[in-house]
Design a protein around this motif. Structure first.
Motif, short mmCIF file in Angstrom:
data_model
loop_
_atom_site.label_atom_id
_atom_site.label_comp_id
_atom_site.label_asym_id
_atom_site.label_seq_id
_atom_site.Cartn_x
_atom_site.Cartn_y
_atom_site.Cartn_z
N ASN A 26 0.87 -1.17 0.00
CA ASN A 26 0.00 0.00 0.00
C ASN A 26 0.90 1.22 0.00
N GLU A 27 0.69 2.12 -0.95
CA GLU A 27 1.55 3.30 -1.08
C GLU A 27 1.53 4.18 0.16
N LEU A 28 0.43 4.11 0.91
CA LEU A 28 0.31 4.94 2.11
C LEU A 28 1.36 4.57 3.16
N GLN A 29 1.86 3.35 3.11
CA GLN A 29 2.87 2.93 4.08
C GLN A 29 4.16 3.72 3.94
N ASP A 30 4.38 4.31 2.77
CA ASP A 30 5.53 5.19 2.57
C ASP A 30 5.14 6.66 2.67
N LEU A 31 3.98 7.02 2.10
CA LEU A 31 3.59 8.42 2.03
C LEU A 31 3.28 9.01 3.40
N ILE A 32 2.57 8.27 4.25
CA ILE A 32 2.17 8.83 5.55
C ILE A 32 3.37 9.09 6.44
N PRO A 33 4.28 8.12 6.67
CA PRO A 33 5.47 8.47 7.46
C PRO A 33 6.37 9.48 6.77
N GLY A 34 6.37 9.45 5.42
CA GLY A 34 7.17 10.44 4.69
C GLY A 34 6.69 11.85 4.94
N LEU A 35 5.37 12.04 5.01
CA LEU A 35 4.82 13.36 5.31
C LEU A 35 5.18 13.80 6.72
N LEU A 36 5.06 12.90 7.68
CA LEU A 36 5.42 13.25 9.07
C LEU A 36 6.89 13.66 9.16
N LYS A 37 7.74 12.96 8.43
CA LYS A 37 9.17 13.30 8.43
C LYS A 37 9.40 14.66 7.80
N ALA A 38 8.71 14.94 6.69
CA ALA A 38 8.88 16.23 6.00
C ALA A 38 8.43 17.39 6.87
N ILE A 39 7.34 17.21 7.61
CA ILE A 39 6.86 18.27 8.50
C ILE A 39 7.87 18.53 9.61
N LEU A 40 8.41 17.46 10.19
CA LEU A 40 9.42 17.62 11.24
C LEU A 40 10.66 18.32 10.72
N ALA A 41 11.04 18.00 9.50
CA ALA A 41 12.24 18.62 8.92
C ALA A 41 12.10 20.12 8.82
N MET A 42 10.88 20.60 8.64
CA MET A 42 10.63 22.04 8.60
C MET A 42 10.50 22.61 10.02
N ALA A 43 9.75 21.92 10.87
CA ALA A 43 9.49 22.42 12.22
C ALA A 43 10.75 22.39 13.09
N TRP A 44 11.59 21.39 12.90
CA TRP A 44 12.81 21.23 13.69
C TRP A 44 14.06 21.45 12.85
N ALA A 45 13.98 22.38 11.93
CA ALA A 45 15.09 22.60 11.00
C ALA A 45 16.40 22.93 11.72
N GLU A 46 16.32 23.61 12.86
CA GLU A 46 17.53 24.03 13.59
C GLU A 46 18.02 22.97 14.57
N ARG A 47 17.22 21.96 14.79
CA ARG A 47 17.59 20.91 15.75
C ARG A 47 18.36 19.79 15.06
N MET A 48 19.39 19.30 15.72
CA MET A 48 20.20 18.22 15.16
C MET A 48 20.19 17.00 16.08
N ASP A 49 19.19 16.92 16.97
CA ASP A 49 19.17 15.85 17.97
C ASP A 49 17.98 14.91 17.78
#
Length: 224
Positions: A26-49
């Motif tokens: 199911n394509e959602l198995q990649d898209l849903i966690p991928g979206l969560l990761k992309a949002i974090l990458a923006m929200a925590w752009a300055e964090r490296m931990d």
């Protein structure tokens, strides 16, 4: 005297497979966690931990195969080591158990409500999130918290995760041009964090409004 390093006797992340090589059905198995990761990458752009893995093996013992969630979040680790990134997540190297594991249920059950739940509890993963988009009579999103070695179902949508400083929930939206129900991160006030696409669109709208204001004042926006 010979110094003994137990880590030297264990395989490194480079020597271990990065997933279980099982194709998603199911394509959602990649898209849903991928979206969560992309949002974090923006929200925590300055964090490296922090690190968010998608379909990546978590190795907890050198003699056993990896556990491969659809997504997982780990805090207090390096975001990346070098430009080659992590091939897998190895507990004896990271020294941090992920704080959250995510499973997206497809047409074929893979033990999300039974064996995987037990495995994540044994590892000590604090939050276990199951999203089942095909459910009709039961909740599609379930968020469990590990309490006294047992997972307890948490109420609400979104569900606040104090140890992470965010909440997780579901609502309808559009990602990669696909309108449907998605999982999102929320701040502690319950406000949904914007996706990268939404942030770009918001910036474009602000720029357009500014240009219109400048034109109304007789100023050429291109000259500013």
């Amino acid at each position: 005297m010979l110094e003994y390093d137990p880590l030297a006797c264990l395989p490194s992340s480079e020597e271990l497979p990065d997933s279980d090589d099982t194709p998603v059905d199911n394509e959602l198995q990649d898209l849903i966690p991928g979206l969560l990761k992309a949002i974090l990458a923006m929200a925590w752009a300055e964090r490296m931990d922090w690190f968010f893995g998608v379909d990546m093996g978590i190795y907890y013992h050198p003699d056993f195969p990896a556990i491969v969630p659809d997504g997982f979040l780990s805090l207090g680790v390096e975001r990346f080591y070098d430009e080659n990134l992590r091939p897998s997540y190895v507990l004896w190297e990271e020294r941090r158990v992920p704080i959250l594991a995510l499973e997206v249920v497809s047409r074929k059950y893979r033990g999300e409500y039974s064996t995987k739940k037990q495995e994540y509890a044994k590892l000590g993963i604090l939050y276990y999130v199951i999203y089942n988009p095909t459910r009709r009579r039961k909740a599609r999103l379930e968020v469990y918290k590990l309490v006294n070695n047992l997972y307890q179902l948490q109420d609400g949508n979104p569900v606040l995760l104090p140890e992470i400083g965010l909440g997780i929930g579901m609502e309808r939206g559009t990602y990669l041009g696909i309108p449907r129900e998605w999982l999102y991160w929320y701040n502690q006030q319950g406000e949904r964090l914007l996706t990268p696409e939404e942030q770009v669109k918001q910036a474009q709208q602000r720029a357009q409004l500014l240009a219109e204001r400048l034109r109304s004042l007789g100023v050429d926006p291109d000259s500013v």
